[in-house]
Structure formats: C-alpha cells, structure tokens
Design a protein around this motif. Sequence first.
Motif, mmCIF file in Angstrom:
data_model
loop_
_atom_site.group_PDB
_atom_site.id
_atom_site.type_symbol
_atom_site.label_atom_id
_atom_site.label_comp_id
_atom_site.label_asym_id
_atom_site.label_seq_id
_atom_site.Cartn_x
_atom_site.Cartn_y
_atom_site.Cartn_z
ATOM 1 N N GLY A 97 -31.401 -39.019 -16.630
ATOM 2 C CA GLY A 97 -32.882 -38.523 -16.957
ATOM 3 C C GLY A 97 -33.419 -39.385 -17.987
ATOM 4 O O GLY A 97 -32.579 -39.778 -19.012
ATOM 5 N N ALA A 98 -34.924 -39.596 -18.094
ATOM 6 C CA ALA A 98 -35.344 -40.109 -19.144
ATOM 7 C C ALA A 98 -35.225 -39.411 -20.458
ATOM 8 O O ALA A 98 -35.283 -38.290 -20.321
ATOM 9 C CB ALA A 98 -36.920 -40.413 -18.966
ATOM 10 N N ARG A 99 -35.411 -40.004 -21.525
ATOM 11 C CA ARG A 99 -35.085 -39.475 -23.052
ATOM 12 C C ARG A 99 -36.438 -39.496 -23.462
ATOM 13 O O ARG A 99 -37.420 -39.880 -23.322
ATOM 14 C CB ARG A 99 -34.115 -40.153 -23.638
ATOM 15 N N PRO A 100 -36.412 -38.204 -24.548
ATOM 16 C CA PRO A 100 -37.778 -38.404 -25.342
ATOM 17 C C PRO A 100 -38.549 -39.492 -25.941
ATOM 18 O O PRO A 100 -39.842 -39.767 -25.848
ATOM 19 C CB PRO A 100 -37.646 -37.314 -26.529
ATOM 20 N N GLU A 101 -37.880 -40.700 -25.979
ATOM 21 C CA GLU A 101 -38.335 -41.942 -26.565
ATOM 22 C C GLU A 101 -37.870 -43.198 -25.934
ATOM 23 O O GLU A 101 -38.118 -44.291 -26.306
ATOM 24 C CB GLU A 101 -38.157 -42.214 -28.202
ATOM 25 N N LEU A 102 -37.070 -43.029 -24.831
ATOM 26 C CA LEU A 102 -36.500 -43.875 -24.244
ATOM 27 C C LEU A 102 -36.256 -43.784 -22.628
ATOM 28 O O LEU A 102 -36.256 -42.397 -22.215
ATOM 29 C CB LEU A 102 -35.189 -44.478 -24.400
ATOM 30 N N ASP A 103 -36.444 -44.781 -21.857
ATOM 31 C CA ASP A 103 -36.229 -44.694 -20.350
ATOM 32 C C ASP A 103 -34.580 -44.292 -20.180
ATOM 33 O O ASP A 103 -33.765 -44.307 -20.986
ATOM 34 C CB ASP A 103 -36.245 -45.863 -19.589
ATOM 35 N N GLY A 104 -34.591 -43.506 -19.165
ATOM 36 C CA GLY A 104 -33.228 -43.024 -18.689
ATOM 37 C C GLY A 104 -32.307 -44.226 -18.185
ATOM 38 O O GLY A 104 -32.611 -45.510 -17.770
ATOM 39 N N LEU A 105 -31.005 -44.054 -18.707
ATOM 40 C CA LEU A 105 -29.879 -45.069 -18.055
ATOM 41 C C LEU A 105 -29.651 -45.121 -16.508
ATOM 42 O O LEU A 105 -29.688 -44.171 -16.276
ATOM 43 C CB LEU A 105 -28.643 -44.786 -18.905
ATOM 44 N N SER A 106 -29.854 -46.296 -16.034
ATOM 45 C CA SER A 106 -29.502 -46.659 -14.255
ATOM 46 C C SER A 106 -28.130 -46.309 -14.217
ATOM 47 O O SER A 106 -27.139 -46.941 -14.752
ATOM 48 C CB SER A 106 -29.902 -47.833 -14.263
ATOM 49 N N SER A 107 -27.787 -45.667 -13.025
ATOM 50 C CA SER A 107 -26.361 -45.793 -12.417
ATOM 51 C C SER A 107 -25.361 -45.359 -13.662
ATOM 52 O O SER A 107 -24.387 -46.161 -13.722
ATOM 53 C CB SER A 107 -26.245 -46.783 -11.643
ATOM 54 N N THR A 108 -25.558 -44.414 -14.363
ATOM 55 C CA THR A 108 -24.674 -44.143 -15.343
ATOM 56 C C THR A 108 -24.068 -42.606 -15.254
ATOM 57 O O THR A 108 -24.832 -41.810 -15.056
ATOM 58 C CB THR A 108 -25.414 -44.140 -16.732
ATOM 59 N N ALA A 109 -22.757 -42.449 -15.639
ATOM 60 C CA ALA A 109 -22.121 -41.280 -15.508
ATOM 61 C C ALA A 109 -22.116 -40.316 -16.432
ATOM 62 O O ALA A 109 -21.426 -40.116 -17.200
ATOM 63 C CB ALA A 109 -20.639 -41.629 -15.025
ATOM 64 N N PHE A 110 -23.485 -39.538 -16.343
ATOM 65 C CA PHE A 110 -23.588 -38.424 -17.169
ATOM 66 C C PHE A 110 -23.443 -37.280 -16.717
ATOM 67 O O PHE A 110 -24.375 -37.320 -15.838
ATOM 68 C CB PHE A 110 -24.824 -38.562 -18.096
ATOM 69 N N PRO A 111 -23.002 -36.216 -17.064
ATOM 70 C CA PRO A 111 -22.122 -36.168 -18.327
ATOM 71 C C PRO A 111 -20.706 -36.620 -18.289
ATOM 72 O O PRO A 111 -19.972 -36.247 -19.182
ATOM 73 C CB PRO A 111 -22.336 -34.692 -18.354
ATOM 74 N N SER A 112 -20.216 -36.905 -16.909
ATOM 75 C CA SER A 112 -18.657 -37.236 -17.109
ATOM 76 C C SER A 112 -18.308 -38.532 -17.906
ATOM 77 O O SER A 112 -17.174 -38.376 -18.244
ATOM 78 C CB SER A 112 -17.992 -37.341 -15.512
ATOM 79 N N GLY A 113 -18.981 -39.506 -18.285
ATOM 80 C CA GLY A 113 -18.727 -40.514 -18.828
ATOM 81 C C GLY A 113 -17.608 -41.575 -18.169
ATOM 82 O O GLY A 113 -17.221 -42.520 -18.676
ATOM 83 N N VAL A 114 -17.316 -41.299 -16.793
ATOM 84 C CA VAL A 114 -16.418 -42.144 -16.103
ATOM 85 C C VAL A 114 -17.072 -43.489 -15.697
ATOM 86 O O VAL A 114 -18.404 -43.334 -15.471
ATOM 87 C CB VAL A 114 -15.632 -41.742 -14.852
ATOM 88 N N HIS A 115 -16.302 -44.638 -15.623
ATOM 89 C CA HIS A 115 -16.858 -45.949 -15.201
ATOM 90 C C HIS A 115 -16.701 -45.798 -13.722
ATOM 91 O O HIS A 115 -15.902 -45.495 -12.962
ATOM 92 C CB HIS A 115 -15.838 -47.002 -15.576
ATOM 93 N N THR A 116 -17.588 -46.705 -13.131
ATOM 94 C CA THR A 116 -17.636 -46.983 -11.649
ATOM 95 C C THR A 116 -16.691 -47.866 -11.486
ATOM 96 O O THR A 116 -16.308 -48.989 -12.328
ATOM 97 C CB THR A 116 -18.990 -47.574 -11.084
ATOM 98 N N MET A 117 -15.883 -47.941 -10.285
ATOM 99 C CA MET A 117 -14.682 -48.751 -10.027
ATOM 100 C C MET A 117 -15.222 -50.081 -9.550
ATOM 101 O O MET A 117 -16.496 -50.024 -8.684
ATOM 102 C CB MET A 117 -13.785 -48.349 -8.934
#
Length: 539
Positions: A389-409
């Motif tokens: 999701g977009a943040r209050p002052e920044l665009d959202g991060l694309s294709s990013t594992a939030f909340p898990s934090g794992v990397h894409t293989m």
Amino acid sequence: MSDIGEIRMQVMWNRLISVVEEQALTLLRTAFSTSVRESGDLSAGVFDPRGQMLAQAVTGTPGHVNTMAEAVLHFINEIAREEMFEGDTYVTNDPWKGTGHLHDITMVSPSFLDGELVAFFACTAHVVDVGGRGFGADAKSVYEEGIQLPIMKFAEKGEVKLDLVRIIRTNVREPNQVVGDFYSLAACNEVGHRRLVDMMKEIGLSSLDGLGEFIFSRTRTAMQERIAALPKGSWTNELTTDGYDTPVTLKTKVSIHDDHLDVDFTGTDPMSKWGINCPIIYSKAYACYALKCVVAPDIPNNAASLAFFTVNSPVNILNAVRPAPVALRHIFGHMVPDLVLGALSKALPGKILAEGAGALWNIHISVRPTAGAEGRHAEVLMFNSGGMGARPELDGLSSTAFPSGVHTMPIEATEHTGPIVVWRKELRPGSGGDGEFRGGLGQIIEIAPMDGHEFDFSAMFDRVNHPPRGRNGGKNGEAGVVKLDDGTLMRPKGWQHVPAGRRLVMELPGGGGYGDPVRRSAAARAEDQTKGYLSENKQ
C-alpha cells in the motif's frame, strides 16, 4: 552503570547480534530448499536459560521469529532440564507449539559452557514437503496435511536419531531436500552455540544474566516511553478476504492502555473446514509485528519488547484449534497486519499506510511427464509478492513481500528445481491504486510445464475478489487474477491442473493508494507514464 560498563555492554550486545546473524547465514548457505536458500524463509535467535528471546537475526520473517519467541517455552516445558545434554537438538513442526503449520520445522538446541546451561539457540525453516496432501488448502484436518513431529530429540549428545530420519524419508516426496534441511537447521544452531561460547570465553562471562538484564531493562524503558506518547482508547476494524469458497471477514479491536497494547479478534468468522485456518501463535506473531512497526520500529525485537503486546481471541479462523487444517495459515496471518493497522489508522490518522496485497502468492507445483513421455517428477515451490500500500508521504513499494519480508526466488533457481519454464515475470501496469501517493504495483507471472510434461498446482492466493483498499481517499489496488493463457479462469485456492502446452498466468494484486488522487503531482504522474507503470486505459 559507569560509562565504561555501558560501552562494554553495548559491545557485547553487538557481538550477540553478530552471533545470531552468523547463525542465520549458516542456514542460508547450507539449506537444500530454495524457499530457505533463495528467499530467506527462516528465523534464528538466541534465548536465555528461561526461554526469553535475547536477540534475533535480522535475516528472517516476523511470522517465524515471533512464533519462535513463544515456541522455545514449549520446548522447555516438555523436555526436562535433567534430560538436556551437550550436543542435543530438539525438533517439532507442531502447528500450535511451533510456527503455525506442518511445513515449518523448528529446532532448539541448548548451549552449555563448562557444563552449565547458558542459552538456547532456535531456528525455523520452511521445507518443501511434509507428505500428506501436499502444501495446499484441500485437507479437512491437520492429520491429512502431512507428518506431525511432536517436540522430541533430533539429536542427543551429538548423535542424530536415525530412526527419526528414516521415518521422515519414508513420509515425504523430496526426502533428500527435507532431510538435508533438518541437518542444515541443526548446523545453524551449532554455529550459534560455538560463536557464543567463543565470545563468552573471550570476554570472561560465565552467564548471560548481566547482558540479558542490560538488554531487557533498556528495551522496557524505551517501550514505556513510546507507549506513553500514544493516544489512549480502543479502535476497531474489519477486513473481508476471499476465503476458500466463501468470503471470510476478520475483525479486531486494538486498545492502547497506559502500559501495554491489546489486540482482540472477537467477531472474526469461525474456523473453516478447509486448510486456511490460522493458529493463534501465528496470528499473534503478525499482530505484534504490526504493532511494533507503528509503536517502536527501531527498538530491538526481544522478549521485553514483545511483552508489551497482548493478543486475545475466542476460537475462530484466527485462533484455530486442533485438529483444524492449517496448511495455508500464512494467508490470514499475513492479512492480520492490514487488519490491525486499519484500526491504528483511526488512532493515528495520517500515519498508517494503505492496504497492500498482504498474503504472499505462494504456489506449489507438482510436475510430472505426460502419459508415455520421458521426463522427471519434481516438487517446485515459489514465493511471489504483490504491491504494498501507498504510504502517507511515499508511493507503495512494488512486488514487495510485506509483511512477511521474504525474497522472491530468482527464475533461474526456480527452473533449476523442476521441468517448468517461467515465460514472463514483470511488473503489472496499472495495478497500483491511484492517490496522492500511488500503491505499489503487483506483477504478472506466466509458468508452463516443459515439453512432454504437465503439472498440478496448489493455488494459495487472495485479494482476487476483494482488492486492497486505499486510505484517506486513495483508490483501491487492482484485484488479482488467476487464469490459463487461453482465458480459462482458475480458482484462487486449491489444487488444480495445467495441461501440457498451456501456461498458467498469475496477475498479482497492487497496493491501495493513499490520499486524494487530485493531489498527485504532475511530475509524479509523468514519471509513472515514463516508467510504464500505468495501464493503457489509465494513461
């Protein structure tokens, strides 16, 4: 404490962090499964003799770390102190005493110095297979989902229990990978133990009591200061997701008190007959993570900081009890942060990001040769991420594992594990919700069996019928889509078939936007168009 003593403790704290980081990196370097080796789906940490988490590795996921913080206490309760020896390693994949489902293996090892128990090391990793129906939502009870290992010894006094290894080999589809990961987990804890003992001997410590008190006392003081600055009261939120065959509504009440924060899941839908239920240990892990992201993101995550958060729930889909099927517990577990953050956005207006894809788009592929053709069988697991999701002052991060934090293989690593071809993996234009700040983009992935092969796949997807919501006037992100390349729509959950010659197409959801789209700057819109972030009908 004198300035010299303060500095000395800080140095030892930094050394302890380096110990658990090396512990985690050992698992990354030696793991057999791509989900661990390439994606970092693991956790590692060190605990005092009472089972209190002193430090965690930065490498790892909140779901693993925060469940492990509770799981170690279960190990201590079930294995008597007089039955603990140097060289021991204990193991379980019990969903209610480990990390929420059978595919996660948790290992705990006691650490002795000069015959005295000084610490425990613990680690967790997701293995590619545990038998049963395979990684999916179709089981009707945990007994169908695979082999269950109660808390028991994997090794005693340095000797591996080979009967246990033989049982595991007989019950899983990829025995070399799975057993290899068991040994990697044990090695992970052994490295932590050796580095800790080296550190303690070098510094002249006989126990971690003093360092533990230093860590916990400062953590408590910092947490008390942060909570004191928050508004007091209770706020509610609800979130509806796809479920398996009918939508599921999650509800929460978040209360901020003078000395702690409480999350209550009363009102959430009942347990499901499908494997999408979530044990409370995992729901709690992600609820605490969401709270900590807001309250104290820069304060170390340990027993003292986690003690300020309480989570309560009657029996429901976020507090599933045995023998509920729980294989896909991550889906609702990963939705819990958006659920909790939605309540906090009412307490802290203008401070909380919009909803994102949330749950990983995991896919497990069971590939085989077509009838009469030569080829090979393989089990392939991929982790994929939609937009934040977009943040209050920044665009959202694309294709990013939030909340898990794992990397894409990496595609290369995925294709190496089995006879499949990833034909396409790119950002999905137009998927981020519009707003003053744009939601992160999802991605488009096309997968096909190699010539002469076909595959079944377990869909573990959400946000297909219920897209991520924008916040403060921001638009919703685009919902996900699952289909074959001929346009045939597929279900977001459950085992399904991709015949030879066809491609599976996954269009992952984008994050919600934040703020009124009218307020988005002309420069930001021009940059979106230049980078190809907009779909044709939005340009």
